[in-house]
Scaffold this motif. Structure first.
Motif, short mmCIF file in Angstrom:
data_model
loop_
_atom_site.label_atom_id
_atom_site.label_comp_id
_atom_site.label_asym_id
_atom_site.label_seq_id
_atom_site.Cartn_x
_atom_site.Cartn_y
_atom_site.Cartn_z
N ASP A 256 0.82 -1.21 0.00
CA ASP A 256 0.00 0.00 0.00
C ASP A 256 0.86 1.26 0.00
N ASP A 257 0.22 2.41 0.00
CA ASP A 257 0.94 3.68 -0.15
C ASP A 257 1.66 4.12 1.13
N GLN A 258 1.57 3.33 2.19
CA GLN A 258 2.37 3.58 3.39
C GLN A 258 3.52 2.57 3.51
N GLY A 259 3.69 1.75 2.47
CA GLY A 259 4.72 0.73 2.50
C GLY A 259 4.28 -0.53 3.20
N GLY A 260 2.99 -0.61 3.55
CA GLY A 260 2.48 -1.78 4.25
C GLY A 260 2.21 -2.94 3.32
N LEU A 261 2.29 -4.15 3.86
CA LEU A 261 2.02 -5.36 3.10
C LEU A 261 0.55 -5.73 3.26
N VAL A 262 -0.15 -5.84 2.14
CA VAL A 262 -1.57 -6.19 2.15
C VAL A 262 -1.72 -7.68 1.88
N LEU A 263 -2.32 -8.39 2.83
CA LEU A 263 -2.54 -9.82 2.69
C LEU A 263 -4.03 -10.12 2.49
N LYS A 264 -4.30 -11.06 1.62
CA LYS A 264 -5.65 -11.61 1.51
C LYS A 264 -5.68 -12.84 2.40
N LEU A 265 -6.53 -12.79 3.42
CA LEU A 265 -6.58 -13.85 4.42
C LEU A 265 -7.49 -14.99 3.96
N SER A 266 -7.49 -16.07 4.73
CA SER A 266 -8.27 -17.26 4.35
C SER A 266 -9.76 -16.99 4.31
N ASN A 267 -10.23 -15.96 5.05
CA ASN A 267 -11.65 -15.63 5.05
C ASN A 267 -12.03 -14.69 3.90
N GLY A 268 -11.06 -14.38 3.05
CA GLY A 268 -11.32 -13.53 1.91
C GLY A 268 -11.11 -12.06 2.16
N GLN A 269 -10.95 -11.66 3.41
CA GLN A 269 -10.74 -10.25 3.74
C GLN A 269 -9.28 -9.86 3.51
N GLN A 270 -9.06 -8.59 3.26
CA GLN A 270 -7.71 -8.07 3.08
C GLN A 270 -7.31 -7.23 4.28
N GLN A 271 -6.06 -7.35 4.69
CA GLN A 271 -5.55 -6.59 5.84
C GLN A 271 -4.15 -6.11 5.54
N SER A 272 -3.88 -4.86 5.91
CA SER A 272 -2.56 -4.27 5.70
C SER A 272 -1.74 -4.33 6.97
N PHE A 273 -0.45 -4.69 6.82
CA PHE A 273 0.45 -4.79 7.96
C PHE A 273 1.64 -3.85 7.73
N THR A 274 1.94 -3.05 8.75
CA THR A 274 3.07 -2.13 8.65
C THR A 274 4.25 -2.57 9.53
N SER A 275 4.09 -3.68 10.22
CA SER A 275 5.19 -4.23 11.02
C SER A 275 5.14 -5.75 10.90
N GLY A 276 6.24 -6.36 11.29
CA GLY A 276 6.34 -7.81 11.20
C GLY A 276 7.41 -8.21 10.22
N ALA A 277 7.57 -9.52 10.06
CA ALA A 277 8.58 -10.05 9.15
C ALA A 277 8.02 -11.26 8.42
N VAL A 278 8.23 -11.30 7.11
CA VAL A 278 7.82 -12.46 6.32
C VAL A 278 8.81 -13.58 6.58
N THR A 279 8.32 -14.68 7.13
CA THR A 279 9.20 -15.79 7.48
C THR A 279 9.16 -16.93 6.48
N ARG A 280 8.15 -16.89 5.59
CA ARG A 280 8.05 -17.97 4.60
C ARG A 280 7.34 -17.45 3.36
N VAL A 281 7.84 -17.81 2.19
CA VAL A 281 7.23 -17.44 0.91
C VAL A 281 7.07 -18.71 0.08
N ARG A 282 5.89 -18.91 -0.48
CA ARG A 282 5.63 -20.09 -1.30
C ARG A 282 4.62 -19.72 -2.38
N ARG A 283 4.47 -20.59 -3.34
CA ARG A 283 3.54 -20.33 -4.42
C ARG A 283 2.11 -20.32 -3.91
N ALA A 284 1.30 -19.35 -4.39
CA ALA A 284 -0.09 -19.23 -3.92
C ALA A 284 -0.93 -20.38 -4.48
#
Length: 325
Positions: A297-325
């Motif tokens: 997003d425009d604040q540098g936050g990471l926007v995730l689409k969660l399992s319930n279909g909702q989207q949420q932006s995170f401005t802190s934290g660390a990505v610990t795992r990346v895999r194919r969607a």
């Protein structure tokens, strides 16, 4: 500020890296005797600078294998006018920067650079492998006159972009990527990391300065067993002038910080992201979040689409795992 004879000689030599300069030329340019030129050359050689000499031709600068604050200062020129301190070994350059801030009531621009770190660290306190001679590790103190923390998410992402753009100049054949929020990747391996910490004002929630730590494995060929599957050097066969690289990075970061906060760099950040469109695991404090990275997003936050279909932006934290969607 008084400029030393060594600095003047080094400036003249580094301005003509592929040319021979006679003792007479250097003496005339700097305004000293030929004997003083000779003494300055010898002094620079003792500091690790490789300066060739040839009868009837003079002197030619061939770089340095050692980190040297004078060479960094000369190369950066007006691009960086802060304090520069170079040390061979330290626990972490972040520690040096924090110590510096504790000794100065008014924060000022300063850079602390080490050949080796024994306790380098990144986000979440994770260690960063920092062997001598093959990497570049530094911390940059950036005064924050506004004391504002509201858009700090743009600072770390902006720093990553600045670092990658400089690396592209020094390693033009490499295709770097960025893992939100602060890791630099190459061929699915981590080659660098960035941490941003704030120097907080007592009895307030404002920050008087930011401390930006940068760790880069440039030519590192071997890693501890636990890191061989996830980390590598950018190019173990490359010859990298770390002084020139440090100067370029400091100049670029200061220039970028003068534009902070800005979103101008976000298109580049998004384009180089290695997480967008991928399923990720995000560690936020003690909480683990799984989802698909759909946007920055425009604040540098990471926007995730969660399992319930909702989207949420995170401005802190660390990505610990990346895999194919």
């Amino acid at each position: 500020m008084v400029i030393s004879t060594k600095e003047k000689i080094l400036t003249a030599l580094m301005a003509h890296p592929d040319e021979w300069l006679s003792g007479d030329q250097l003496a005339q340019q700097v305004g000293i005797s030929r004997e003083s030129v000779w003494k300055a050359i010898n002094s620079l050689r003792k500091r690790g600078h490789q300066i060739a000499s040839r009868k009837n031709r003079g002197y030619q600068y061939a770089g340095s294998q050692q980190l040297d604050e004078l060479a960094i200062k000369v190369t950066a020129g007006t691009g960086f006018d802060g304090v520069i301190q170079v040390t061979d070994q330290t626990t972490s350059t972040q520690d040096l920067a924090k110590q510096f801030l504790s000794q100065h009531a008014q924060p000022q621009l300063a850079a602390f650079i080490a050949n080796q770190q024994t306790a380098g660290y990144g986000r979440l306190g994770r260690s960063f492998y920092s062997p001598g001679q093959t990497g570049l590790y530094f911390s940059l103190v950036l005064p924050n006159p506004s004391n504002d923390l509201s858009r700090v998410g743009l600072l770390t992402t902006g720093v990553v972009v600045s670092v990658v753009k400089v690396l592209q100049r020094f390693f033009p054949t490499q295709d770097f990527g960025m893992k939100w929020v602060n890791d630099i990747f190459l061929n699915d391996y981590k080659v660098g990391g960035i941490i941003t910490e704030a120097s907080m004002e007592l009895e307030s929630t404002s920050a008087s300065a930011f401390i930006v730590g940068v760790g880069l494995n440039l030519t590192t060929a071997t890693f501890p067993r636990g890191l061989t599957a996830i980390a590598q050097g950018i190019d173990p066969q490359a010859r990298v002038d770390r002084n020139r690289l440090a100067a370029a990075l400091l100049s670029e970061l200061v220039a970028a910080y003068q534009r902070y906060p800005t979103t101008a760099f976000l298109p580049f950040y998004r384009d180089k992201s290695v997480v967008l469109g991928r399923a990720v695991t995000l560690q936020v404090g003690q909480r683990t979040v799984n989802g698909t990275a759909v946007a920055i997003d425009d604040q540098g936050g990471l926007v995730l689409k969660l399992s319930n279909g909702q989207q949420q932006s995170f401005t802190s934290g660390a990505v610990t795992r990346v895999r194919r969607a």
